[in-house]
Design an enzyme around this catalytic site. Structure first.
Site, PDB file in Angstrom:
ATOM      1  N   SER D 295       0.810  -1.214   0.000  1.00 27.67           N
ATOM      2  CA  SER D 295       0.000   0.000   0.000  1.00 27.67           C
ATOM      3  C   SER D 295       0.840   1.261   0.000  1.00 27.67           C
ATOM      4  O   SER D 295       1.929   1.295   0.591  1.00 27.67           O
ATOM      5  CB  SER D 295      -0.892   0.041   1.254  1.00 27.67           C
ATOM      6  OG  SER D 295      -1.743  -1.059   1.312  1.00 27.67           O
ATOM      7  N   HIS D 368      -7.215   0.350   6.318  1.00 31.85           N
ATOM      8  CA  HIS D 368      -6.839  -1.035   6.594  1.00 31.85           C
ATOM      9  C   HIS D 368      -6.872  -1.361   8.087  1.00 31.85           C
ATOM     10  O   HIS D 368      -7.236  -2.468   8.478  1.00 31.85           O
ATOM     11  CB  HIS D 368      -5.453  -1.332   6.009  1.00 31.85           C
ATOM     12  CG  HIS D 368      -5.455  -1.375   4.506  1.00 31.85           C
ATOM     13  ND1 HIS D 368      -6.193  -2.287   3.794  1.00 31.85           N
ATOM     14  CD2 HIS D 368      -4.834  -0.610   3.577  1.00 31.85           C
ATOM     15  CE1 HIS D 368      -6.022  -2.094   2.496  1.00 31.85           C
ATOM     16  NE2 HIS D 368      -5.195  -1.064   2.330  1.00 31.85           N
TER      17      HIS D 368
END
Lengths: 437, 437, 437, 437
Positions: D295, D368
């Protein structure tokens, strides 16, 4: 309700079946072919066929050619057996004698191919085998009977009754569209945008598929829906052009038709495809009044050169031909304008008058005339790509499919080799040695 | 992406094509067949083939039989032509002479059938034509060569590589399930509830389909997933029984296998189906350890009667047979118990020892043994329906398919006619004239 | 491209997620509901919702009713909170205060239902919960607000924009057809043959499905394609009748419309279905000129009895009603002929004049008139089944849907409660106390 | 069985219905909205909704913004009505009073949106309307309540229970793959070859679809199946790399997740998608032991700049930051090596310690961590594209999804804002003012 690929099942069964065999797992194709021919019983036969198909995938091209030669030399018809079986039949005619004669006249190779076709992917292996064969037949003329056997069998298995007609559009799988780009031979598709234009609302694309090759198009045709008969292909395949409203079209132009499988050469598909598509389009768009191709004349300049060599043309034609060999003539407007009438006359002559074995010399003409089309129009500067200029000085022609005349045209052609051509094309023909203007 | 039925398109195209013909729209099949054979060119050919197929649908059965006789008599192989072509080949052997010999040895009828297959629904018409033929072949033995031609062609077209295996369940179309009920011949399905039981979670049903007959199952098999090898069929088809957990099954019993298309008699499908289903079930249910049929012995009592007539059995057997002809013996427990050992012995003898042309006399035994199965077990009172009692005094047998032994079994059978049977079955055999007890 | 049922994935994920929880795996629904409402974060929420849905499947009906009462009593709107939030809003109006007011005015139950809907099969659980609720609401009137909450949410989720219209025919899955037989309430389908007739070429059947309940029809309508408006239902559902050619039909009769899910009571589906089907049929069969129902009058005889009790009818009516209570009157032709005019007059009066809260007393009339239909015709002996005779002395009526008048009819009804009826129906009405003849 | 798009049917019905209306066919959206809100009856309502949806497609963006402002100003909640309804409820609490309060507290706009959703393509119109709204909300803050209403409704309609999870591969429709290329925002897909690599056997791509938007992916995730946790994205998206054998992978890397519909901002989809895909991959590839993202850290350098401005970093950091602003630093190996420890420390600090409203400042971290992932690893030079260098000095991070810890992680985050991070990440954090080395 679940549809299962049969191949997988039988393949898996086959693996199991052969597990206990004494022969080594990976025998040579020649050995497997002999085993396959001598086995009785479908179960083991299918397993052996599958093994052979697998082997043919993994051997080198050289080994594959060797296998083809083995088929040609060792699995040919035994003429002594034929003569002897014929003698038996002559003295004691009857169903069994006849069956015996047929069997030896066909030879073991045909039976081998039939048994291979019982394997998963057997038909794919045979198509691929023939593709290789055709690439090597020139230097190995003894492969001709093998080719003939394969063509006969494939013609039966690719019967139109077994095919499905599929309309391809922008919602088709990317993997299929990628194949279309690879298989298009007439007017190359340079990139995805170009393909997208060819699948826009004013275009159509149809293909044939066979159930045993579900991921492989066999042949496809590209159609443009336009107003009036198209004369130039570049405007049809121009990526940037705006789609027209298909409901306003009155003419469907078949501007490209491509066979995808070299291994199916000689298996008649194109004429069925054209007819099926004419029928589909008629149903979808009742406003269509005219169906025509926009076709190359691939043999025109080659004939022109031969005709000069044969001395049947004029000195002016000699100069004309020379000039055509020089790049850039197409941009010399004065020259092009002066050349146009003579080139059109020669092209009309070539298409209508030049024959080989009482059939037109041009292969594309042979195809469409035999299908019942009429040679409709000669289009100056129809294809100004390098390929178009090289082959036919940029000329394209329209062949027209008129449902009511197809049979009559076909019969005239089939019986007498008659080239059915429009008045305008016929009117262009001039005596070869006469130079107008 | 739209998949179009090709037939419709070609059919519609065909109609258009024939519109201008001088011959009347609805000619007799014999005329159309002659036209179809003489035409060159696929376009008109397909249209004519379609016309012929349509005509064959609309004529009376009598006219259809007349057409078959016409095919037998007027489109047979011309023996003079064969002899003459053979002579040509003998004196000048070569590919063309061979091709010519093949063509006349095959005769015009084969070519006609191939052309019919190019029509929409052509294959359906041919299957249906052969179905009719088989119903009339006994009184018209001259139809045998026509049958032989059709069987040869259909065998090629119904190649397993072209079939799809379909799992049928309670979510399948009602129209298909209705056909299953109609086609099931071994153990009738009286109503929808009975069918539903046979499609419950502990049952499986698989069928073959051909792409050109998408709405017609060709053959299907019904499977029960059970613990231990099943001995009685009534418990398997009992509508009211509770489904078991398929994950706990260790044995798959193929308790019924039905051919659906009489016109495909002799086209090998059953063995492929069994093998494909064994493979599918192995993948789905790894806990399965055993695959076996629960099969009838259709010829047992008929042989018993013949053996008595031939005087090779004992007087006690004579009495036994008489008693079996009287209804209700099955409920006479004492008699049944006393009859059991002798009937089992005779049945074991019949299946293992009785041959015709070195193959077992029983047709079901021939089928499974040729597929590589082993005769595993004789089941007393396996099928006490009227049909079961009539055919085999209620006896059923298990044939076992053990993947690792299929090939060995098949080869023993194919080469030597050997009947592979379990020790327990072999142990039941007694000398015919010896009466135990 | 593979479409995966989302539920399975999330369900499996959910199981894993809850594995480590301290609370026992199988808590009571009340506990799980409290946990679900208090959790933050979708991940755990979905897992808890799934757990609750599973629990609701496994508890007894009594426990489920207890859970419903818990929802009614413990998860209701807290009026003190509402009043307090309203006060906050009054003094400090603004988006947050408004949001707060809305939340407490909606109550925790609505939020709970929304969270349940995030579970796999959540919507199915809620529909089933409401089905149970509706069976117990009479004896537990405190369930009314729970019902109201569920109906509001289900109305949003069964929005017509989310539904698919499916045409059901004989090729539909057997499992679906079996459900149709179970759900048909108006004119029972006794067996598969009867169903088959209703799916013949001159019949149509359409259903609505929701993507989250793919195996459950929500509502379906059965249509007969006929010539002229049908007056009798028995002739439409006669199993043995021969199908007519649908292309020759000029009228589509909606002779049965059945809601399949009791839990969706009050969720408007029928009017959308009728309109969608009118539109589909118009496209398929342009020859259709008329769309009408053939509908029961379920409340006619009940009203007749009440009207007699209320003394607003005549003594002759009293005798008439008594005779109708005796079986077999329908076969007494003389009586039937004499009763017909008065019963038609009373029925016309009942449908047009009798109201409750300014809407027609008859529920079927309310449904179709509100949809914009017109009361077209009264059909004597339209349904002579036991049910038809019991409810309405065998009378059926046609409601006609004329696309051009639907809106006008609907508005007249919606604004003024006007019953739009044909001249012929209006002409049948007589003063209640006047006896003709 | 034929599935018909419901929209078409209702749309066509709608056209017919409005034909007779006195109002002009093409009224302004504002007028149609008022008509739609005031109508009773679903039939006309649907037709009006459809008309409004059509109008919204054809008006200019300016007119559409004007319509949004109209919704904000003229269809807002009427606070006087709310206060009055609250008073009624306070004095006479009861279901009706509560219902009345709810209705006015919700306002007419919500009801209008619900009615629009009954039109064909209504939901698409609303998603598109919100997309426009979000582009204009900054300069028109009065649109906030409109946005809030839309988000609330869309959240209910895009419930995960209504979505389908679709695995996209190279056989997916070209039109869909084209959309993927357009919607991919994280790591651009430059051409078809690049996309093809991302759909190779060692890659996976999954998307959510809604049944009412069948041609529009809502969100999709791209996954690489690799050995060991990936640290660099460039190696994953390298077009020329050879696919690995997915069966040997032990780690699934979610390297890109893209929302496709701007109009669905704030509607929770990503976390469901990640969980569903973890579950699917676990089933398909049991060898996978680890699931993690790769990410971006989009806010790192922006925070670095702000922190310098706020004076909470060192002078050396000031120099470091300046150097990062000069192109080419990434190729200066000595500098990069010296900068690495400090940048990693700062990044770890930024992700773990920097909060806003007790939640991490970094948006990707928020997403997340709230889903229950753990911040696993900081990857130096993970993304050396221009974008990666600009945002985060080329740093990428792995968030790990461990099924057994998701809930615990999520709860720690949800309750306390705790950032669950691995020991290695925690070990990198240094006091901001301390310079190591």
């Amino acid at each position: 309700m679940r549809v299962i690929s049969l191949w997988t099942s039988i393949a898996d069964a086959g693996r199991e079946l052969l597990r206990g065999r004494s022969s080594p797992r990976r025998a040579r194709p020649e050995t497997l072919a002999a085993d396959l021919l001598s086995t009785r019983g479908d179960a083991v036969g299918t397993a052996l066929a599958r093994e052979l198909v697998e082997q043919l995938k993994s051997v080198t091209p050289e080994e594959k050619v060797a296998f083809l030669l083995h088929l040609a030399n060792e699995m040919a018809v035994d003429s002594q057996k034929v003569i002897s079986a014929a003698e038996t039949y002559r003295t004691q005619p009857g169903p069994e004698a006849l069956q015996g004669l047929r069997r030896v006249a066909e030879g073991p190779r045909m039976e081998l191919f039939r048994r291979i076709n019982m394997a998963p992917d057997g038909i794919r292996a045979l198509v691929s085998l023939r593709e290789l064969l055709l690439r090597h037949i020139r230097e190995n003329p003894q492969l001709a009977p093998v080719d003939s056997d394969l063509q006969e069998l494939l013609t039966g298995w690719f019967n139109p009754g077994f095919l499905s007609l599929v309309q391809i559009d922008w919602n088709s799988p990317a993997s299929l569209l990628e194949k279309l780009m690879r298989y298009e031979k007439v007017h190359k598709i340079p990139n995805l945008e170009a393909l997208r234009r060819r699948l826009a609302p004013d275009r159509r694309c149809f293909a044939f598929f066979h159930p045993a090759l579900p991921d492989e198009p066999l042949i496809f045709v590209q159609v443009a829906l336009v107003r009036d008969m198209a004369a130039k292909v570049q405007s049809l395949i121009e990526t940037a052009s705006q789609p027209d409203n298909p409901a306003e079209a009155d003419t469907a132009i078949f501007y490209s038709i491509s066979n995808c499988q070299d291994g199916l050469r000689g298996v008649s598909l194109g004429n069925f495809l054209i007819k099926a598509v004419v029928s589909e389009l008629t149903k979808e768009l009742p406003s269509l009044r005219s169906f025509a191709t926009l076709s190359p004349v691939p043999g025109f300049l080659a004939w022109f050169r031969d005709a000069l060599a044969a001395g049947i043309l004029t000195a002016a034609d000699e100069q004309l031909y020379s000039r055509l060999q020089q790049p850039g003539w197409i941009d010399d407007e004065a020259f092009a304008a002066s050349a146009k009438p003579r080139l059109e006359a020669l092209c009309a002559h070539y298409l209508v008058m030049e024959k080989r074995k009482s059939r037109p010399r041009d292969p594309v003409a042979r195809f469409h005339l035999n299908n019942g089309a009429r040679l409709e129009r000669i289009n100056w500067m129809g294809d100004i790509s390098a390929k178009g200029l090289d082959e036919s000085a940029g000329i394209l022609v329209n062949y027209r499919y008129h449902p009511a005349h197809i049979e009559r045209n076909h019969e005239a052609y089939a019986n007498d080799g008659a080239v059915v051509a429009s008045t305008s094309v016929r009117g262009m023909i001039r005596p070869l040695t006469e130079r107008q203007g």
